[in-house]
Enzyme design. Structure first.
Site, PDB file in Angstrom:
ATOM      1  N   CYS A   1       0.846  -1.200   0.000  1.00 44.45           N
ATOM      2  CA  CYS A   1       0.000   0.000   0.000  1.00 44.45           C
ATOM      3  C   CYS A   1       0.878   1.245   0.000  1.00 44.45           C
ATOM      4  CB  CYS A   1      -0.920  -0.003   1.212  1.00 44.45           C
ATOM      5  SG  CYS A   1      -2.135  -1.335   1.201  1.00 44.45           S
TER       6      CYS A   1
ATOM      7  N   ILE B   1     -12.165   5.924   3.665  1.00 47.56           N
ATOM      8  CA  ILE B   1     -12.683   5.466   4.949  1.00 47.56           C
ATOM      9  C   ILE B   1     -13.596   4.284   4.658  1.00 47.56           C
ATOM     10  CG2 ILE B   1     -14.116   6.029   6.947  1.00 47.56           C
ATOM     11  CD1 ILE B   1     -13.352   8.983   6.478  1.00 47.56           C
TER      12      ILE B   1
ATOM     13  N   ASP C   1      -6.016   3.325   3.970  1.00 44.54           N
ATOM     14  CA  ASP C   1      -7.084   3.071   4.934  1.00 44.54           C
ATOM     15  C   ASP C   1      -6.946   4.144   6.012  1.00 44.54           C
ATOM     16  OD1 ASP C   1      -8.650   2.227   7.055  1.00 44.54           O
ATOM     17  OD2 ASP C   1      -7.866   0.183   7.102  1.00 44.54           O
TER      18      ASP C   1
ATOM     19  N   SER D   1      -2.796   3.235  -1.693  1.00 45.15           N
ATOM     20  CA  SER D   1      -4.072   2.893  -1.069  1.00 45.15           C
ATOM     21  C   SER D   1      -3.968   3.211   0.411  1.00 45.15           C
ATOM     22  CB  SER D   1      -4.382   1.406  -1.275  1.00 45.15           C
ATOM     23  OG  SER D   1      -5.586   1.035  -0.617  1.00 45.15           O
TER      24      SER D   1
ATOM     25  N   ASN E   1       1.045   4.551   9.354  1.00 45.07           N
ATOM     26  CA  ASN E   1       1.993   4.880   8.294  1.00 45.07           C
ATOM     27  C   ASN E   1       2.705   6.201   8.558  1.00 45.07           C
ATOM     28  OD1 ASN E   1      -0.619   3.735   6.138  1.00 45.07           O
ATOM     29  ND2 ASN E   1       1.135   2.517   6.804  1.00 45.07           N
TER      30      ASN E   1
END
Length: 264
Positions: A146, A208, A169, A167, A177
């Site tokens: 990701c 989300i 989340d 990507s 991250n």
């Protein structure tokens, strides 16, 4: 961390409903950037408590080139369990690509070591990049990366890092991250003799999950608190020699943890 809360608000306001691989469904925007000056504090979200132990151990695991969950499990970290096979293996994910990217001559490229050496000896290079997105190897990964690649930048004695995340989340993953790459930046700055600059976080599909909407609204109702500071053992001068005990987070006063189910 106003930058993070602004991102949550943007998704709720501008996001479009999309179906996704997990079947959960998301509200999503495309393209967002946040900038964190680490001199202002360590960017660890304060509107919910984060499990810093998992963040540190995962980063150390990546840096060792490990792709089996045993080390994580031995240290009480379970964030990769859902993607591991029966032997605990995850395939050629982050650590493998960072430390053992296959070349065309039957050998391997240690991207982390090469980045460190370039920062030390050619700091003006525009090629100080580490990539986990190996197209030829995606089918050998239990979960394609990701956070796909990152670049270092040196100016006026300060080291900055920009991450591209394909990507994101936003409720569960992004706070991890941010903290992980901010910590990596501090570590690399120390071993290269530079001051810590900015962490720039560039996001692609920024979403989300629909089963996190109530948690996000709760988080947005909380007032951010002052950022903590991350202290690192100053005696460590080799990027691969850091241990968990070399890190100390001080003055972290978060709101209580907010649980959310991970979509696999």
């Amino acid at each position: 961390m106003k930058q993070y809360l602004d991102l949550l608000n943007r998704i709720l306001t501008e996001g479009v409903h999309k179906e996704d691989r997990t079947g959960t469904g998301t509200i999503s925007v495309f393209g967002h950037q946040m900038r964190f000056n680490l001199e202002e504090g360590f960017p660890l979200v304060t509107t919910k408590k984060l499990h810093l132990k998992s963040i540190i151990h995962e980063l150390l695991w990546f840096l060792q080139g490990d792709t089996n969950v045993k080390y994580l499990q031995d240290n009480g970290v379970r964030i990769w369990n859902e993607w591991a096979d029966a032997n605990g293996d995850l395939g050629h994910i982050y650590g493998y690509q960072w430390r053992s990217w296959p070349d065309y001559n039957g050998g391997f490229i240690d991207q982390i070591s090469e980045a460190i050496e370039t920062i030390k000896h050619n700091p003006d290079s525009r090629r100080i990049i580490v990539s986990a997105w190996n197209v030829a190897d995606l089918n050998n990964m239990n979960l394609p990366p990701c956070h796909a690649f990152f670049q270092f930048y040196v100016a006026n004695g300060r080291l900055s890092l920009q991450l591209y995340q394909r990507s994101a989340d936003t409720f569960l993953g992004v706070p991890f991250n941010i903290a992980s790459y901010a910590l990596l930046l501090q570590m690399v700055a120390q071993v290269t003799g530079l001051q810590t600059g900015d962490f720039v976080h560039t996001l692609g599909d920024t979403h989300i999950y629909t089963n996190h909407l109530e948690q996000v609204k709760l988080q947005l109702s909380r007032e951010p608190r002052p950022l903590p500071q991350m202290k690192i053992n100053p005696d460590i001068k080799d990027i691969f020699s850091f241990k968990y005990e070399d890190f100390e987070l001080v003055n972290y006063d978060p709101w209580p943890h907010i649980a959310g189910k991970v979509s696999v």
